[in-house]
Motif scaffolding. Sequence first.
Motif, PDB file in Angstrom:
ATOM      1  N   GLU A 104       0.953  -1.134   0.016  1.00  0.00           N
ATOM      2  CA  GLU A 104      -0.024   0.256   0.045  1.00  0.00           C
ATOM      3  C   GLU A 104       0.745   1.136   0.163  1.00  0.00           C
ATOM      4  O   GLU A 104       0.305   2.426  -0.472  1.00  0.00           O
ATOM      5  CB  GLU A 104      -0.971  -0.017   1.109  1.00  0.00           C
ATOM      6  N   GLY A 108      -0.767   5.105  -6.196  1.00  0.00           N
ATOM      7  CA  GLY A 108      -1.408   4.277  -6.936  1.00  0.00           C
ATOM      8  C   GLY A 108      -1.367   4.014  -8.317  1.00  0.00           C
ATOM      9  O   GLY A 108      -1.290   2.825  -8.570  1.00  0.00           O
ATOM     10  N   VAL A 180      -6.393  -3.453  -2.924  1.00  0.00           N
ATOM     11  CA  VAL A 180      -6.579  -2.390  -2.162  1.00  0.00           C
ATOM     12  C   VAL A 180      -7.180  -1.539  -3.172  1.00  0.00           C
ATOM     13  O   VAL A 180      -7.012  -1.688  -4.469  1.00  0.00           O
ATOM     14  CB  VAL A 180      -5.185  -1.687  -1.748  1.00  0.00           C
ATOM     15  N   GLU A 181      -7.950  -0.693  -2.729  1.00  0.00           N
ATOM     16  CA  GLU A 181      -8.945   0.517  -3.691  1.00  0.00           C
ATOM     17  C   GLU A 181      -7.888   1.169  -4.627  1.00  0.00           C
ATOM     18  O   GLU A 181      -8.314   1.337  -5.872  1.00  0.00           O
ATOM     19  CB  GLU A 181      -9.491   1.497  -2.703  1.00  0.00           C
ATOM     20  N   ALA A 182      -6.624   1.465  -4.265  1.00  0.00           N
ATOM     21  CA  ALA A 182      -5.899   2.302  -5.234  1.00  0.00           C
ATOM     22  C   ALA A 182      -5.426   1.311  -6.570  1.00  0.00           C
ATOM     23  O   ALA A 182      -5.336   2.284  -7.668  1.00  0.00           O
ATOM     24  CB  ALA A 182      -4.575   2.695  -4.447  1.00  0.00           C
ATOM     25  N   ARG A 184      -7.555  -0.778  -8.035  1.00  0.00           N
ATOM     26  CA  ARG A 184      -8.898  -0.884  -8.820  1.00  0.00           C
ATOM     27  C   ARG A 184      -8.893  -0.027 -10.358  1.00  0.00           C
ATOM     28  O   ARG A 184      -9.139   1.289  -9.696  1.00  0.00           O
ATOM     29  CB  ARG A 184      -9.886  -0.814  -8.061  1.00  0.00           C
ATOM     30  N   HIS A 195     -14.550  -1.170 -17.878  1.00  0.00           N
ATOM     31  CA  HIS A 195     -13.272  -0.745 -16.965  1.00  0.00           C
ATOM     32  C   HIS A 195     -12.526  -0.249 -17.967  1.00  0.00           C
ATOM     33  O   HIS A 195     -12.421  -0.834 -19.276  1.00  0.00           O
ATOM     34  CB  HIS A 195     -13.177  -1.482 -15.845  1.00  0.00           C
ATOM     35  N   PRO A 266     -12.797  -7.116  -6.713  1.00  0.00           N
ATOM     36  CA  PRO A 266     -11.687  -6.821  -5.738  1.00  0.00           C
ATOM     37  C   PRO A 266     -11.045  -7.933  -5.240  1.00  0.00           C
ATOM     38  O   PRO A 266      -9.841  -7.739  -4.728  1.00  0.00           O
ATOM     39  CB  PRO A 266     -12.073  -6.032  -4.743  1.00  0.00           C
TER      40      PRO A 266
END
Length: 361
Positions: A104, A108, A180-182, A184, A195, A266
């Motif tokens: 993390e 990003g 992690v969100e970064a 996606r 996407h 995810p």
Amino acid sequence: MNSKAVQYSKSIGFPVLSILVALILGAIFITAIGYDAAFAYRSLFNGAFGNIHSFSETLVQTTPLIFTAVSYSIAYKCGLINLGAEGQLHMGAIFGAFVGARFEVLPGGLHILFVLACGFIGGALWGLIAGALKMRFGASELITTIMLNYIAFEFLSFAVTTEPFRDMTPGAAPRMTAVVEAVRLPILLPQTRLHLGLFFALIAVVVYYIFMWKTTKGYEMRVVGLNPNAGRYSGMNIGTNGLLAISLAGGVAGLGGVVNVIGLQPFLTEGFSNNFGFSGIAVALLGGCHPIGILVSGVFFGALNAGGIRMQLMAQVPAAAILIIQGMIIVFAVSRELFIYFGRTGKLLLPKKQAGGESDA
């Protein structure tokens, strides 16, 4: 009409004819089992192209198919048959999902590139194994790539149920830890699943074209694929080119796996692939392993996958009907390649004649 125009019309005409015949035979099958073929095909079309949401789902299904079709095409151009794109896709997804749930501290954008790189490496290593076995022991890549598929499936089963891969959230179904969100990928159209991975797939096609048709190494691979003896006499290393080709093929399939994970869900679970590796072979063969052909046939197979769901819901036609249509297209595509092969080598499937004019028993 010049020779190039004739060749171009043949390359376009056969895939179109294959699709038409498959659809006609599919309609006969649907009618034979007691369903309305016209209504079924209308439902199929509406489910694939009826509105922007339907078309976006078609493109979602097309994205991994492009990756696996490019994967097959790279190896095919070098004279290899890569039947392991499904396993390579799985390994790429596992590698990418593992690092996507960690590190993390990375920014990003850099984290996404790292995830994609690991997905490529995972698939490339899986292809490298088959290539090494062929170089060292002469093992057929048809057999080894198929066997490696099943090992990859079992490795995913291990990963979703065992630490440190498994998501240890209480009550969670067997799955890997969520990325992690970064990392996606952003959604391109609101309220759809389309996407950014679609653009990565298009980039893969462009890179495939540039590498194969505009670089020296790509030229070597194509020469080796068309005539290994000519390549060997020209000083080209057959083994090295084959090893590079199947490794790159595995890497591209691995990219398809990791893009499917960070673009759609995810976390990684068993059954995340809708047979994209095997369907990609049909996409490549139908498209003649040409970049434009891959895109067109990829959209067609994506439409079958997306529209097939609506056809099943609206017309109550079994999902097996879509598989039958896809299977017939594969048979036609493979038949074409067999005719090309036997025509090129002169190995006709006819009994040899003896000196006296009689055929061998």
